[in-house]
Design an enzyme around this catalytic site. Structure first.
Site, PDB file in Angstrom:
ATOM      1  N   ARG A 207      43.078  39.743  41.366  1.00 41.22           N
ATOM      2  CA  ARG A 207      42.480  41.015  40.986  1.00 41.22           C
ATOM      3  C   ARG A 207      41.194  40.749  40.213  1.00 41.22           C
ATOM      4  O   ARG A 207      41.113  39.845  39.384  1.00 41.22           O
ATOM      5  CB  ARG A 207      43.438  41.834  40.107  1.00 41.22           C
ATOM      6  CG  ARG A 207      44.570  42.510  40.871  1.00 41.22           C
ATOM      7  CD  ARG A 207      44.056  43.655  41.740  1.00 41.22           C
ATOM      8  NE  ARG A 207      45.116  44.431  42.358  1.00 41.22           N
ATOM      9  CZ  ARG A 207      45.596  44.216  43.569  1.00 41.22           C
ATOM     10  NH1 ARG A 207      45.129  43.204  44.287  1.00 41.22           N
ATOM     11  NH2 ARG A 207      46.536  44.999  44.075  1.00 41.22           N
ATOM     12  N   GLU A 237      35.025  46.819  41.362  1.00 36.78           N
ATOM     13  CA  GLU A 237      34.989  47.184  42.784  1.00 36.78           C
ATOM     14  C   GLU A 237      35.043  48.707  42.930  1.00 36.78           C
ATOM     15  O   GLU A 237      35.758  49.366  42.175  1.00 36.78           O
ATOM     16  CB  GLU A 237      36.192  46.562  43.521  1.00 36.78           C
ATOM     17  CG  GLU A 237      36.203  45.053  43.545  1.00 36.78           C
ATOM     18  CD  GLU A 237      37.499  44.490  44.142  1.00 36.78           C
ATOM     19  OE1 GLU A 237      38.284  45.285  44.715  1.00 36.78           O
ATOM     20  OE2 GLU A 237      37.737  43.281  44.024  1.00 36.78           O
ATOM     21  N   HIS A 254      37.292  41.421  48.874  1.00 37.25           N
ATOM     22  CA  HIS A 254      38.713  41.699  48.623  1.00 37.25           C
ATOM     23  C   HIS A 254      39.491  41.780  49.935  1.00 37.25           C
ATOM     24  O   HIS A 254      40.208  42.753  50.201  1.00 37.25           O
ATOM     25  CB  HIS A 254      38.873  42.986  47.819  1.00 37.25           C
ATOM     26  CG  HIS A 254      40.181  43.079  47.097  1.00 37.25           C
ATOM     27  ND1 HIS A 254      40.332  43.793  45.936  1.00 37.25           N
ATOM     28  CD2 HIS A 254      41.404  42.550  47.352  1.00 37.25           C
ATOM     29  CE1 HIS A 254      41.592  43.719  45.526  1.00 37.25           C
ATOM     30  NE2 HIS A 254      42.257  42.966  46.371  1.00 37.25           N
TER      31      HIS A 254
END
Length: 380
Positions: A207, A237, A254
């Site tokens: 993450r 993000e 991602h």
């Protein structure tokens, strides 16, 4: 029954249509008005499922086709008596494939012989455990930091964070947490990064926000660029740190867990959970039909090749991470707007998992190595 589903969940209409009317939506921009009359909400990590989104709606079940749940207000769901399920482990194999594809890229471009290096894994959940196990099965000297899992027991080689920071390769797979005894937000900060030696490889595929990006940029500069960086996740993000893109070896949006099979598993696991919640037969559509086979069925390797060479050639035949890096850099040169990040994810070029491919090998040593790396093996 009305079902709202993220448009990027593969097979959502195929699996859920026999349960109700399925409407596909943009998960990033989902509003209360869109879910107000829905009975079921199916999301990915881009949707923040909060009280503000759901209060006053008819939603009785939320499913997230993800391994992490930091985007879900679990306390609110519990208080509102709304059913919930995620998909733990659905993309663990895919993320492990990403890690090893990245290491193969670094071997091919910089001759980093990672098999003989000291490996550190941060996070021992479904993904971290899969990555750790692959390294261990391949004979690597591998350590893991996860104080919560360590207290629960287990046979992994648990060590301190300082010990991990002394490793040659550090692979991050921790969830993003802000509270508790071991919050991970900014866990790898300026103090921790100062302990890294020149030549270390960092792979961040958990993450964004676990690493202090500003401190990472500064440490890279202090080491005169001798810090090998592979970043799949970013703080903030879908906005992305343009300064970091310029210095990292691999930058991706991602997508470490974005194998075709991993994403399909996520949808399948949520489908199973919803059927169970509704007390319905979950086998109307079989798992075999819900999850795809791979496109490349067989690769031959020679035991005469160096091990890293053999691994890199096999891994990149299935998935070469540099293609995702190239696409990201090209699209950001064209357009620096934040929607590029989501565009790349929505239009991601499908990839298969290593385990869908059979590797033809001619020696038991090569067979053991390729099997440990995640491939199916055929001994010639």
């Amino acid at each position: 029954m009305k079902i709202i589903a993220d448009e990027n969940m593969p097979n959502a209409k195929v699996l859920f249509s026999h349960l109700g009317d399925v409407e596909l939506v943009n998960g990033r921009t989902l509003t209360h008005e869109q879910v107000r009359e829905a009975d079921v909400l199916l999301v990915r990590s881009v949707t923040k499922v909060t009280k503000e989104l759901l209060e006053g709606s008819s939603v009785r079940f939320v499913g997230s086709a993800t391994i992490g749940v930091d985007h879900i207000d679990l306390d609110y769901l519990s208080k509102a008596n709304i059913g919930f399920s995620s998909a733990p482990g659905c993309n663990a194999e895919a993320v492990a494939d990403y890690v090893f594809s990245a290491l193969s890229h670094l071997y091919l471009t910089k001759k980093i012989n990672w098999l003989s290096k000291k490996i550190g894994v941060i996070g021992y959940g479904n993904v971290g455990k899969t990555v750790y196990t692959r390294f261990a099965n391949m004979g690597c000297q591998v350590h893991v930091y996860d104080p919560i899992r360590e207290k629960e027991g287990g046979s992994a080689n648990f060590v301190s964070l300082d010990e991990i920071l002394s490793c040659d390769v550090i692979s991050l797979h921790a969830p993003l947490t802000h509270t508790g005894s071991y919050p991970t937000k900014g866990m790898i900060g300026r103090k921790e990064l100062a302990k890294l030696s020149a030549g270390v490889t960092i792979i961040s595929a958990g993450r964004g926000g676990v690493i202090d990006e500003s401190a990472l940029f500064d440490r890279h500069k202090q080491l005169n660029g001798n810090l090998h960086l592979v970043l799949d996740v970013w703080d903030g993000e879908p906005a992305i740190n343009q300064k970091l893109i310029a210095i990292v070896d691999i930058a991706t949006p991602h997508i470490a867990g974005y194998s075709k099979q991993g994403r399909e598993k996520g949808t399948w696991m949520v489908y199973q959970a919803l059927c169970q919640y509704l007390a319905l037969d979950a086998n109307v559509i079989s798992k075999h039909d819900a999850i795809s086979a791979g496109w490349l069925s067989f690769v031959n390797v020679s035991a005469e090749e160096p091990q890293e060479e053999m691994l890199a050639r096999s891994m990149h035949a299935i998935y070469d991470v540099s293609r995702d890096d190239i696409r990201l850099r090209f699209k950001y040169r064209e357009n620096k707007e934040k929607n590029v990040f989501d565009w790349l994810r929505k239009h991601y070029v499908e990839r298969d998992e290593f385990n869908t491919c059979i590797i033809g090998v001619s020696s038991s040593d090569a067979s053991n190595l390729m099997s440990a790396a995640g491939f199916s093996v055929d001994n010639k």
